[in-house]
Write an enzyme that holds these catalytic residues in place. Structure first.
Site, PDB file in Angstrom:
ATOM      1  N   LYS A 115      49.060  40.874  41.145  1.00  0.00           N
ATOM      2  CA  LYS A 115      49.718  41.251  40.237  1.00  0.00           C
ATOM      3  C   LYS A 115      49.756  42.555  39.462  1.00  0.00           C
ATOM      4  O   LYS A 115      48.724  42.947  39.045  1.00  0.00           O
ATOM      5  CB  LYS A 115      49.051  40.185  39.555  1.00  0.00           C
ATOM      6  CG  LYS A 115      48.718  38.368  40.114  1.00  0.00           C
ATOM      7  CD  LYS A 115      48.154  37.370  39.254  1.00  0.00           C
ATOM      8  CE  LYS A 115      47.475  36.723  40.124  1.00  0.00           C
ATOM      9  NZ  LYS A 115      46.154  35.626  39.517  1.00  0.00           N
ATOM     10  N   ARG A 118      41.285  24.881  41.211  1.00  0.00           N
ATOM     11  CA  ARG A 118      42.160  23.188  40.365  1.00  0.00           C
ATOM     12  C   ARG A 118      42.611  22.961  41.680  1.00  0.00           C
ATOM     13  O   ARG A 118      42.924  21.923  40.838  1.00  0.00           O
ATOM     14  CB  ARG A 118      43.126  24.459  40.068  1.00  0.00           C
ATOM     15  CG  ARG A 118      43.331  25.426  38.230  1.00  0.00           C
ATOM     16  CD  ARG A 118      43.520  25.861  37.966  1.00  0.00           C
ATOM     17  NE  ARG A 118      44.130  27.132  39.149  1.00  0.00           N
ATOM     18  CZ  ARG A 118      45.177  27.701  38.670  1.00  0.00           C
ATOM     19  NH1 ARG A 118      45.703  28.561  37.733  1.00  0.00           N
ATOM     20  NH2 ARG A 118      45.121  29.209  39.774  1.00  0.00           N
ATOM     21  N   HIS A 164      40.218  28.573  32.092  1.00  0.00           N
ATOM     22  CA  HIS A 164      38.899  29.781  32.257  1.00  0.00           C
ATOM     23  C   HIS A 164      37.295  29.666  31.376  1.00  0.00           C
ATOM     24  O   HIS A 164      36.668  29.222  32.417  1.00  0.00           O
ATOM     25  CB  HIS A 164      39.356  31.016  31.761  1.00  0.00           C
ATOM     26  CG  HIS A 164      40.212  31.264  33.106  1.00  0.00           C
ATOM     27  ND1 HIS A 164      41.173  32.301  32.415  1.00  0.00           N
ATOM     28  CD2 HIS A 164      40.652  31.487  34.343  1.00  0.00           C
ATOM     29  CE1 HIS A 164      42.334  32.511  33.323  1.00  0.00           C
ATOM     30  NE2 HIS A 164      41.458  32.330  34.313  1.00  0.00           N
ATOM     31  N   SER A 199      47.348  31.877  34.040  1.00  0.00           N
ATOM     32  CA  SER A 199      47.443  32.728  33.096  1.00  0.00           C
ATOM     33  C   SER A 199      49.049  32.940  33.682  1.00  0.00           C
ATOM     34  O   SER A 199      49.466  32.968  32.457  1.00  0.00           O
ATOM     35  CB  SER A 199      46.700  33.730  33.243  1.00  0.00           C
ATOM     36  OG  SER A 199      44.818  33.487  33.033  1.00  0.00           O
TER      37      SER A 199
HETATM   38  O1  PNS Z   1      42.220  35.553  37.760  1.00  0.00           O
HETATM   39  P1  PNS Z   1      42.712  36.752  39.820  1.00  0.00           P
HETATM   40  O2  PNS Z   1      43.703  37.300  39.209  1.00  0.00           O
HETATM   41  O3  PNS Z   1      42.388  35.263  40.597  1.00  0.00           O
HETATM   42  O4  PNS Z   1      41.568  37.533  39.454  1.00  0.00           O
HETATM   43  C1  PNS Z   1      41.937  37.826  41.182  1.00  0.00           C
HETATM   44  C2  PNS Z   1      39.922  38.756  41.274  1.00  0.00           C
HETATM   45  C3  PNS Z   1      40.048  39.629  39.809  1.00  0.00           C
HETATM   46  C4  PNS Z   1      39.024  38.237  40.965  1.00  0.00           C
HETATM   47  C5  PNS Z   1      40.480  39.579  42.689  1.00  0.00           C
HETATM   48  O5  PNS Z   1      41.552  40.540  42.494  1.00  0.00           O
HETATM   49  C6  PNS Z   1      38.864  40.480  43.005  1.00  0.00           C
HETATM   50  O6  PNS Z   1      38.027  40.156  42.978  1.00  0.00           O
HETATM   51  N1  PNS Z   1      39.202  42.279  42.123  1.00  0.00           N
HETATM   52  C7  PNS Z   1      38.202  42.877  43.192  1.00  0.00           C
HETATM   53  C8  PNS Z   1      38.723  44.077  43.674  1.00  0.00           C
HETATM   54  C9  PNS Z   1      37.871  42.843  45.336  1.00  0.00           C
HETATM   55  O7  PNS Z   1      37.121  43.007  45.512  1.00  0.00           O
HETATM   56  N2  PNS Z   1      38.723  42.995  45.898  1.00  0.00           N
HETATM   57  C10 PNS Z   1      38.350  42.424  47.556  1.00  0.00           C
HETATM   58  C11 PNS Z   1      38.553  40.471  47.292  1.00  0.00           C
HETATM   59  S1  PNS Z   1      38.609  40.104  48.901  1.00  0.00           S
END
Ligand code: PNS
Length: 349
Positions: free
Chosen positions: A223, A272, A199, A310
């Site tokens: 998650k 990745r 990250h 993670s």
């Molecule tokens: O590290 P991660 O778990 O892949 O992060 C996921 C994250 C937090 C970036 C994603 O869940 C997110 O954008 N959440 C915000 C809510 C949102 O906008 N959801 C619609 C995305 S399609």
């Protein structure tokens, strides 16, 4: 202190409250002279307003409306008194709170200003001003100007901050136009549960491409996060502290709303392997449907991080394995302690 020119010329302003550093008459006069042709009425935003002397001077010289932002309650009372003395109460709005949060609200309201003053107390780090600059662009009307006062000479080209700087004694005033305030802001979202060296590598590489990167620490609904977002953000902040154009915030709600409020033009994510592609492609398409102007940009993970996640760090830590090299050095001990509970139970906080 008095109003220097315009319809309220000569009006004596209320005494300056303790802790407020007013812009001297000389600097105010020079600033308006320097703005010259660019000053043509319109709306003005006075940030870190103090006594409101700059915004009031602008109202006196023909601005139609002024919004004052000041977090100190006593100073806000002085602004109101000064507006009463000059008869400008009806043409003004006085807002309390932290400048960064208020800017977010003003962007959300779709406000546009022709003139923005940012006169932060000298004790507020230049970095904070850098942090708000990226929001000012979306608040500045075409042809508008931002005038920033500082107790120190601006660093050349830092975070896209250009413009013309003049020195008046110990005060530096930089005037920037919209084109000089071009800040390409990217939001780097993630759960960061915890932040890994992969990250951090993506954040660092993004910070070299974009003028400002806002790391958005969110929660993935699919998650269950091990730590509250505020704690995860604190860990990211700790390891990203050496990058001046990176800020870290907790994200609640939709990523597209978060990005819009911060004037961001891009979402940047690390990629990745092919296995990441499907979910990233889906998210990028959905985000694009909701906010077409916001581009999603992928940074390919460095080969040494292509296996790192993670979830792997959590698993290794919880089973007593060594996470050195997998998470940044600065958070290694904390990650070892917090994520070492068997079966995901957190030990410590
Ligand atoms: O590290 P991660 O778990 O892949 O992060 C996921 C994250 C937090 C970036 C994603 O869940 C997110 O954008 N959440 C915000 C809510 C949102 O906008 N959801 C619609 C995305 S399609």
């Amino acid at each position: 202190m008095r109003v220097i020119a315009g319809s309220a010329k000569g009006t004596r302003l209320a005494p300056v409250p303790k802790g407020v550093r007013p812009t001297s008459d000389r600097v105010r006069e020079s600033l308006f002279n320097a703005l010259g042709q660019f000053f043509g009425g319109g709306e003005v935003l006075d940030l870190y307003a103090g006594t409101g002397a700059l915004g009031i001077e602008a109202l006196s010289r023909g601005s139609e409306l002024a919004v004052f932002v000041e977090r100190d309650r006593a100073a806000r009372a002085v602004i109101r008194e000064n507006l009463r003395r000059t008869g400008f109460t009806e043409r003004a709005e006085v807002l309390g709170g932290e400048v960064e949060a208020v800017l977010g609200r003003l962007v959300g309201r779709g406000e546009r200003f022709d003139l923005i003053f940012a006169d932060p107390p000298y004790r507020i780090a230049t970095a904070e001003v850098g942090g708000i600059l990226h929001r000012l662009r979306s608040l500045l009307a075409p042809g508008g100007r931002v005038a920033i006062e500082s107790g120190e000479a601006p660093v050349e080209d830092a975070g896209g901050k250009k413009g013309v700087t003049r020195r008046y004694g110990g005060t530096f005033v930089t005037i920037l136009g919209r084109s000089e305030l071009i800040m390409i802001v990217a939001v780097c979202p993630g759960s960061f549960d915890p932040i890994t060296t992969g990250h951090l590598d993506v954040i660092r590489r993004a910070s070299k491409i974009f003028d400002h990167v806002v790391v958005a620490v969110g929660s993935n609904r699919r998650k269950q996060a091990r730590l509250p977002a505020v704690e995860r953000a604190r860990l990211v902040e700790k390891v990203a502290a050496d990058m001046d154009n990176v800020s870290v915030e907790v994200m609640e709600g939709l990523l597209v709303d978060f990005a819009r409020e911060r004037g961001a033009q891009a979402i940047v994510k690390g990629l990745r392997a092919v296995s990441d592609f499907e979910s990233e492609f889906e998210q990028a398409q959905l985000n694009r449907t909701m906010f077409p102007e916001l581009e999603t940009v992928f940074i390919m993970a460095s080969a040494e991080h292509s296996f790192l996640s993670s979830s792997a760090v959590r698993e290794i830590a919880s089973l007593g394995g060594e996470v050195s090299g997998l998470v940044p050095e600065g958070v290694l001990e904390t990650v070892r302690q917090i994520y070492s509970g068997q079966d995901g139970k957190i030990q410590g906080s």
